[in-house]
Design an enzyme around this catalytic site. Sequence first.
Site, PDB file in Angstrom:
ATOM      1  N   GLU A   1       1.872   5.221  -0.146  1.00 30.88           N
ATOM      2  CA  GLU A   1       1.384   6.597   0.080  1.00 30.88           C
ATOM      3  C   GLU A   1       2.204   7.496  -0.829  1.00 30.88           C
ATOM      4  OE1 GLU A   1      -1.308   6.954   1.826  1.00 30.88           O
ATOM      5  OE2 GLU A   1      -1.213   4.885   2.546  1.00 30.88           O
TER       6      GLU A   1
ATOM      7  N   ASP B   1      -2.179   0.620   6.838  1.00 27.30           N
ATOM      8  CA  ASP B   1      -3.123   0.161   5.810  1.00 27.30           C
ATOM      9  C   ASP B   1      -2.783  -1.270   5.394  1.00 27.30           C
ATOM     10  OD1 ASP B   1      -4.418   2.597   5.907  1.00 27.30           O
ATOM     11  OD2 ASP B   1      -3.680   3.334   3.967  1.00 27.30           O
TER      12      ASP B   1
ATOM     13  N   HIS C   1      -4.552   5.628   6.142  1.00 28.19           N
ATOM     14  CA  HIS C   1      -3.656   6.352   5.216  1.00 28.19           C
ATOM     15  C   HIS C   1      -2.197   6.389   5.677  1.00 28.19           C
ATOM     16  CE1 HIS C   1      -7.131   7.324   2.854  1.00 28.19           C
ATOM     17  NE2 HIS C   1      -7.672   8.041   3.824  1.00 28.19           N
TER      18      HIS C   1
ATOM     19  N   ASP D   1       0.852  -1.208   0.000  1.00 29.71           N
ATOM     20  CA  ASP D   1       0.000   0.000   0.000  1.00 29.71           C
ATOM     21  C   ASP D   1       0.880   1.248   0.000  1.00 29.71           C
ATOM     22  OD1 ASP D   1      -2.915   1.047   0.444  1.00 29.71           O
ATOM     23  OD2 ASP D   1      -1.654   2.186   1.819  1.00 29.71           O
TER      24      ASP D   1
ATOM     25  N   ASP E   1      -2.306   1.450  -6.958  1.00 26.27           N
ATOM     26  CA  ASP E   1      -0.880   1.297  -6.598  1.00 26.27           C
ATOM     27  C   ASP E   1      -0.044   0.775  -7.769  1.00 26.27           C
ATOM     28  OD1 ASP E   1      -0.847   1.482  -3.289  1.00 26.27           O
ATOM     29  OD2 ASP E   1      -2.702   0.668  -4.087  1.00 26.27           O
TER      30      ASP E   1
HETATM   31  P1  AMP Z   1      -4.492   5.351   0.625  1.00 28.79           P
HETATM   32  O1  AMP Z   1      -3.768   4.085   0.297  1.00 28.79           O
HETATM   33  O2  AMP Z   1      -5.969   5.255   0.554  1.00 28.79           O
HETATM   34  O3  AMP Z   1      -4.015   5.785   1.968  1.00 28.79           O
HETATM   35  O4  AMP Z   1      -4.086   6.451  -0.420  1.00 28.79           O
HETATM   36  C1  AMP Z   1      -2.922   6.423  -1.179  1.00 28.79           C
HETATM   37  C2  AMP Z   1      -2.606   7.814  -1.648  1.00 28.79           C
HETATM   38  O5  AMP Z   1      -3.706   8.342  -2.384  1.00 28.79           O
HETATM   39  C3  AMP Z   1      -2.334   8.838  -0.559  1.00 28.79           C
HETATM   40  O6  AMP Z   1      -0.996   8.792  -0.076  1.00 28.79           O
HETATM   41  C4  AMP Z   1      -2.612  10.127  -1.298  1.00 28.79           C
HETATM   42  O7  AMP Z   1      -1.548  10.475  -2.131  1.00 28.79           O
HETATM   43  C5  AMP Z   1      -3.792   9.738  -2.181  1.00 28.79           C
HETATM   44  N1  AMP Z   1      -5.062  10.053  -1.489  1.00 28.79           N
HETATM   45  C6  AMP Z   1      -5.798   9.240  -0.713  1.00 28.79           C
HETATM   46  N2  AMP Z   1      -6.904   9.850  -0.242  1.00 28.79           N
HETATM   47  C7  AMP Z   1      -6.854  11.105  -0.746  1.00 28.79           C
HETATM   48  C8  AMP Z   1      -7.691  12.254  -0.654  1.00 28.79           C
HETATM   49  N3  AMP Z   1      -8.831  12.236   0.056  1.00 28.79           N
HETATM   50  N4  AMP Z   1      -7.323  13.380  -1.302  1.00 28.79           N
HETATM   51  C9  AMP Z   1      -6.178  13.433  -2.042  1.00 28.79           C
HETATM   52  N5  AMP Z   1      -5.339  12.380  -2.179  1.00 28.79           N
HETATM   53  C10 AMP Z   1      -5.673  11.249  -1.547  1.00 28.79           C
HETATM   54 MG    MG Z   2      -2.744   3.807   2.257  1.00 31.63          MG
HETATM   55 MG    MG Z   3      -3.941   2.445  -0.702  1.00 29.82          MG
END
Ligand code: AMP
Ligand code: MG
Ligand code: MG
Length: 226
Positions: A42, A201, A196, A40, A139
């Site tokens: 970021e 995650d 996040h 996962d 990803d």
């Molecule tokens: P996640 O794996 O859901 O934590 O998200 C992976 C990446 O997507 C994060 O590190 C952000 O770069 C982008 N991301 C996730 N949620 C948002 C959001 N609400 N607004 C903007 N970018 C987001």
């Molecule tokens: Mg994440």
């Molecule tokens: Mg993710």
Amino acid sequence: MRVLRRLLTARNFQVCRMATAQGTFPTVKDQHFDYFLVLDFEATCDNTQKIIPQEIIEFPVLKLNPKTLQVESVFHQYVQPRAHKELTPFCIELTGIVQDMVDGQPHIEETLEKFHEWMKTELLDKDASFTFVTCGDWDLKTMLPSQCRHFNIPVRPYFKSWINIKKSFADVTGEFPKGMMPMLHKLQIPHRGRHHSGIDDCRNIAAILKGLLEKGYVFKNTGFST
Ligand code: AMP
Ligand code: MG
Ligand code: MG
């Protein structure tokens, strides 16, 4: 003495769980892969504008053995972005990753090399079969290929197929989930850590993976890239 007995009991329990995976988890079926690599990323982001190129800032992978349901090894690296070096307040708030955690860390090229060394030690040199498991296709279909394209970095072939656990979840339940949180909720698995945070995650996605394994699901790849 009592402490020692407690320790021994806990250890016996663990050995027992591992030794008799089929007995302890009678519903877990044989899988097509020796290992699942829960990943996962970021990445740099903002709430007011699209950041181009978006760059990976956290690169966590858990190696999960479906026979024992144990995480046997972890790769975890924070990554220094090159195009947008300063994390936005939004990104810091979303991911919990502060500037100090990426400053001085390896860039993506070095991170990919470190990851490849880990892959060699953990899987490739042992001829173990594996596939990645992600929550969504972002990803490995979008993030990694687009960053590699932008910085002219080759993508290793092992990144080109994966399981989108949302699709596996939909196979099992008949409902396509919006994200990780609804899957945890539906499976009655408590959310752990910070949403996040890449490593947290991964732990939560691994819990969903275990939940679906325990329901007797046999995982297959759902995503491919060229
Ligand atoms: P996640 O794996 O859901 O934590 O998200 C992976 C990446 O997507 C994060 O590190 C952000 O770069 C982008 N991301 C996730 N949620 C948002 C959001 N609400 N607004 C903007 N970018 C987001
Ligand atoms: Mg994440
Ligand atoms: Mg993710």
